[in-house]
Motif scaffolding. Structure first.
Motif, short mmCIF file in Angstrom:
data_model
loop_
_atom_site.label_atom_id
_atom_site.label_comp_id
_atom_site.label_asym_id
_atom_site.label_seq_id
_atom_site.Cartn_x
_atom_site.Cartn_y
_atom_site.Cartn_z
N LYS A 269 56.31 60.78 51.58
CA LYS A 269 56.29 60.84 53.04
C LYS A 269 55.01 60.18 53.59
O LYS A 269 55.07 59.38 54.53
N ILE A 270 53.88 60.54 53.04
CA ILE A 270 52.61 59.97 53.50
C ILE A 270 52.60 58.46 53.25
O ILE A 270 52.17 57.67 54.10
N VAL A 271 53.09 58.05 52.09
CA VAL A 271 53.15 56.61 51.78
C VAL A 271 54.01 55.90 52.82
O VAL A 271 53.63 54.84 53.34
N GLU A 272 55.11 56.51 53.15
CA GLU A 272 56.01 55.94 54.16
C GLU A 272 55.30 55.81 55.52
O GLU A 272 55.38 54.78 56.17
N TYR A 273 54.60 56.88 55.93
CA TYR A 273 53.85 56.85 57.20
C TYR A 273 52.81 55.74 57.20
O TYR A 273 52.64 55.01 58.16
N GLU A 274 52.07 55.66 56.10
CA GLU A 274 51.00 54.66 56.01
C GLU A 274 51.59 53.25 56.11
O GLU A 274 51.08 52.41 56.86
N LEU A 275 52.68 53.01 55.40
CA LEU A 275 53.28 51.67 55.42
C LEU A 275 53.84 51.36 56.81
O LEU A 275 53.75 50.22 57.28
N ALA A 276 54.39 52.38 57.47
CA ALA A 276 54.90 52.18 58.83
C ALA A 276 53.74 51.86 59.78
O ALA A 276 53.86 50.99 60.65
N ALA A 277 52.63 52.56 59.61
CA ALA A 277 51.46 52.31 60.47
C ALA A 277 50.92 50.89 60.23
O ALA A 277 50.53 50.19 61.17
N ARG A 278 50.94 50.46 58.98
CA ARG A 278 50.50 49.09 58.68
C ARG A 278 51.42 48.07 59.35
O ARG A 278 50.96 47.10 59.95
N ALA A 279 52.72 48.32 59.23
CA ALA A 279 53.69 47.38 59.82
C ALA A 279 53.53 47.32 61.34
O ALA A 279 53.60 46.25 61.95
N SER A 280 53.31 48.49 61.92
CA SER A 280 53.14 48.55 63.37
C SER A 280 51.87 47.80 63.81
O SER A 280 51.88 47.07 64.80
N LEU A 281 50.78 47.97 63.06
CA LEU A 281 49.55 47.23 63.37
C LEU A 281 49.79 45.72 63.27
O LEU A 281 49.34 44.95 64.12
N ALA A 282 50.49 45.33 62.22
CA ALA A 282 50.75 43.89 62.00
C ALA A 282 51.56 43.32 63.15
O ALA A 282 51.38 42.18 63.56
N LYS A 283 52.46 44.14 63.66
CA LYS A 283 53.34 43.67 64.73
C LYS A 283 52.63 43.67 66.08
O LYS A 283 52.70 42.71 66.82
N ARG A 284 51.95 44.77 66.37
CA ARG A 284 51.41 44.94 67.72
C ARG A 284 49.95 44.55 67.90
O ARG A 284 49.51 44.27 68.99
N ARG A 285 49.18 44.62 66.80
CA ARG A 285 47.75 44.36 66.95
C ARG A 285 47.25 43.49 65.80
O ARG A 285 46.25 43.79 65.16
N HIS B 134 47.24 43.80 50.17
CA HIS B 134 48.59 44.37 50.01
C HIS B 134 49.54 43.87 51.09
O HIS B 134 50.74 43.77 50.88
N MET B 135 49.01 43.56 52.26
CA MET B 135 49.86 43.11 53.37
C MET B 135 50.03 41.59 53.39
O MET B 135 50.67 41.04 54.29
N GLY B 136 49.43 40.91 52.43
CA GLY B 136 49.53 39.45 52.40
C GLY B 136 48.74 38.77 53.51
O GLY B 136 49.03 37.64 53.89
N ARG B 137 47.73 39.45 54.05
CA ARG B 137 46.94 38.86 55.14
C ARG B 137 45.56 38.40 54.67
O ARG B 137 44.77 37.92 55.45
N PHE B 138 45.26 38.61 53.41
CA PHE B 138 43.96 38.21 52.87
C PHE B 138 44.19 37.64 51.48
O PHE B 138 44.88 38.27 50.67
N ASP B 139 43.61 36.48 51.22
CA ASP B 139 43.93 35.82 49.95
C ASP B 139 42.71 35.24 49.22
O ASP B 139 42.86 34.46 48.30
N ARG B 140 41.51 35.63 49.63
CA ARG B 140 40.35 35.06 48.95
C ARG B 140 40.14 35.63 47.55
O ARG B 140 39.49 35.06 46.72
N PHE B 141 40.60 36.87 47.36
CA PHE B 141 40.60 37.43 45.99
C PHE B 141 41.70 38.47 45.91
O PHE B 141 42.36 38.77 46.92
N ASP B 142 41.92 38.99 44.70
CA ASP B 142 43.06 39.89 44.49
C ASP B 142 42.61 41.34 44.21
O ASP B 142 41.42 41.63 44.18
N ILE B 143 43.58 42.21 44.00
CA ILE B 143 43.29 43.64 43.81
C ILE B 143 42.42 43.91 42.57
O ILE B 143 41.45 44.68 42.68
N PRO B 144 42.69 43.28 41.44
CA PRO B 144 41.79 43.55 40.30
C PRO B 144 40.33 43.22 40.61
O PRO B 144 39.43 43.98 40.27
N MET B 145 40.11 42.10 41.31
CA MET B 145 38.73 41.76 41.65
C MET B 145 38.17 42.75 42.67
O MET B 145 37.02 43.17 42.57
N LEU B 146 38.99 43.14 43.65
CA LEU B 146 38.53 44.12 44.63
C LEU B 146 38.12 45.42 43.94
O LEU B 146 37.06 45.99 44.25
#
Lengths: 359, 359
Positions: A247-263, A301-313
């Protein structure tokens, strides 16, 4: 064959491996079981000799068990402060265990999925840890270790109460289940408080990066059960896997999608400013580094940043923490020196790791 | 031969030329003289016809004077809002003049060292402006223009009081001397308040970037005289050149040297973070841009920043302001759009202007 502490430091370990189910929100999951030997008093009343005997007995049994054959046994008495802190930063031991006194240690499997603390609060704390959401697998693993050990030692156990532990909140199953979540979008949209309330209503604790009493840093939240009595292990795990975490994962992903769409401009600005600061800072704290890596993690994770990847992060996340930084730098440094060295490390790594600009 | 407003927009003009004496602290100096025609009533009581007549008369006399031959005459009635704001951002007219009504304008010399406002608060405001600390040269220039005009028109003048002006605070010499200072180190070390108090004790006003009633932005402080009566022009100018400005410059440079010596990591961090944000932001306000350019300006003057130079910094400073940004972008934009476009402009210019890394 056995790894050393220095070998471990070169990797990011299991908890920051960045893989596994739901890994865009769930950093890691963990199960620990609190156990005590029937033959010895609890640590609060144990003499130094008894404490040493617990340590000797348990390290011997672990080392001769199948799961402990390749493990690295760290005797805290022989371990300096930076190395103890390294173990805390890798989520292999608790802060209390690092700061403790007397005969104590931890047995760590080469992949860092198992970390058995000896003489922390209880005689034994069986900890298993995996990246992503893997509680069912972890329960199987913890159970197996527990079964194997219980064939070798007698646990303090009461028919009515279950496993007896130093702290009453652990009596019963002695289980603590915890999941480390990255919730930057719920934080940005201020919905995080609602989520925390929902978790608390289910008698779950919501804590920061290093567990009990620590602040949330870098939008990382650890959710864990508070009581272990009156429910079976499976029921407790089911609370996490069946409803609250998905449920929390779902909320977080929905909040991310909403930010991407609206802001989207606000979101990208958050991500890229953080990157700009990390690339150019000349002095930065560990806490601020983690705060800045948070939007970047989301951005990847959202495909909005590509200078490095998760392992490096994740490598940056771990290696900029105080003890790892000092370990890599090869000497102990005060806070000011660390700030400057951390900034130097980040600039060097980011300059080397940058992909061609896509701005 | 005569320049157009669009020609001007392509350069950074005089006030941001970044040269002249003490230019590491003094951005620009300015003198303005308030004058009114004897033959016409003050603007507060003038009819529309009288106001138009003042405008006609003065523009004619200016255009036929030697100093006005190459000048660009801007008739505010024919000028749209963005262009009027462009003139404010270039420090050629006041905010009030841009927002005013009725027959009014400004005559601007091609190098933007002279800007004569007609029908602002007084019939005429002779303004001369130069980068760096050049009050003596400016006084000579303003005086020359004033003399030439006084041979052509009769000024409202009283033997006892001197020049008569719309606002009593300007009566007398009608002079306002002002100096724009960049004081980031005094701000950082919190000594700025002491400096402001010292200036106020000398009856000087300390204001922000756009004069009266504006906040300080980007550590820019405008110091100007408050009264013009009872002292000669030379005495007023002497207050600035003889003591207060050289003293403030000395304090600022001492504060910079002290920061470099005692808190160099903090100082460099301030400079380079600002650069990092400007390079990567996706949405930024004009005010924040100016705040971030401030430590970079100091860094360039101190030899601690080398990715670009003062002319480029001044170009970024001016071209990211709302009206210039819209002028360059070729269309009017709301605040949100401007934030995104400003960030895009900065990223493009900084990517192009970057020298090889020296990090």
């Amino acid at each position: 064959m056995t790894v050393t502490l220095d070998d471990l430091t070169r990797t990011t370990g299991e908890w920051l491996r960045g893989e596994g189910p739901m890994s865009d929100v769930v950093l890691s999951s963990r199960i620990r079981l609190a156990r005590n030997l029937a033959e010895q008093p609890f640590l609060s009343t144990a003499s130094s000799t008894e404490r040493t005997e617990v340590f000797r007995r348990l390290t011997e049994e672990i080392a001769s068990s199948p799961f402990g054959a390749d493990a690295l046994l760290v005797d805290m008495a022989d371990t300096d402060e930076i190395d103890r802190e390294v173990l805390v930063e890798r989520h292999l031991i608790s802060r209390q265990h690092a700061a403790g006194e007397g005969s104590r240690g931890v047995s760590i499997s080469p992949t860092e999925t198992q970390a058995l603390m000896i003489n922390e609060e209880d005689h034994l704390r069986i900890q298993v840890l995996r990246s992503g959401m893997q509680l069912d697998e972890l329960w199987e693993e913890a159970n197996r270790i527990d079964d194997l050990l219980s064939q070798r030692v007698a646990y303090a156990f009461d028919r009515q109460l279950g496993y007896l532990t130093a702290c009453p909140t652990n009596v019963g199953t002695g289980i603590r289940v915890s999941v480390m979540l990255h919730l930057p979008a719920l934080k940005l949209t201020k919905e995080i408080e609602r989520v925390a309330r929902a978790a608390r209503d289910l008698r779950l604790a919501v804590r920061g990066l290093y567990g009990e009493g620590t602040d949330t840093v870098g939008d990382l939240y650890q959710i864990s059960n508070q009581t272990t009595l009156g429910k079976s292990e499976e029921e407790i795990i089911q609370t996490f896997t069946g409803s609250i975490i998905p449920k929390i994962v779902e909320y977080e992903l929905a909040a991310r999608a909403s930010l991407a769409k609206r802001r989207s401009d606000y979101l990208d600005d958050k991500i890229w400013r953080a990157y700009g600061i990390l690339c150019h800072t000349r002095s930065i704290s560990s806490g601020e580094t983690q705060s800045l890596l948070s939007p970047i993690r989301m951005g990847i994770h959202m495909g909005r940043f590509d200078r490095f990847d998760i392992p490096m992060l994740n490598e940056l996340f771990l290696h900029t923490q105080p003890a790892h930084l000092q370990k890599i730098h090869g000497r102990s440094m005060d806070e000011d020196e660390r700030g400057v060295e951390r900034a130097r490390y980040l600039r060097k790594r980011l300059a080397a790791g940058s992909k061609p600009s896509s701005a």
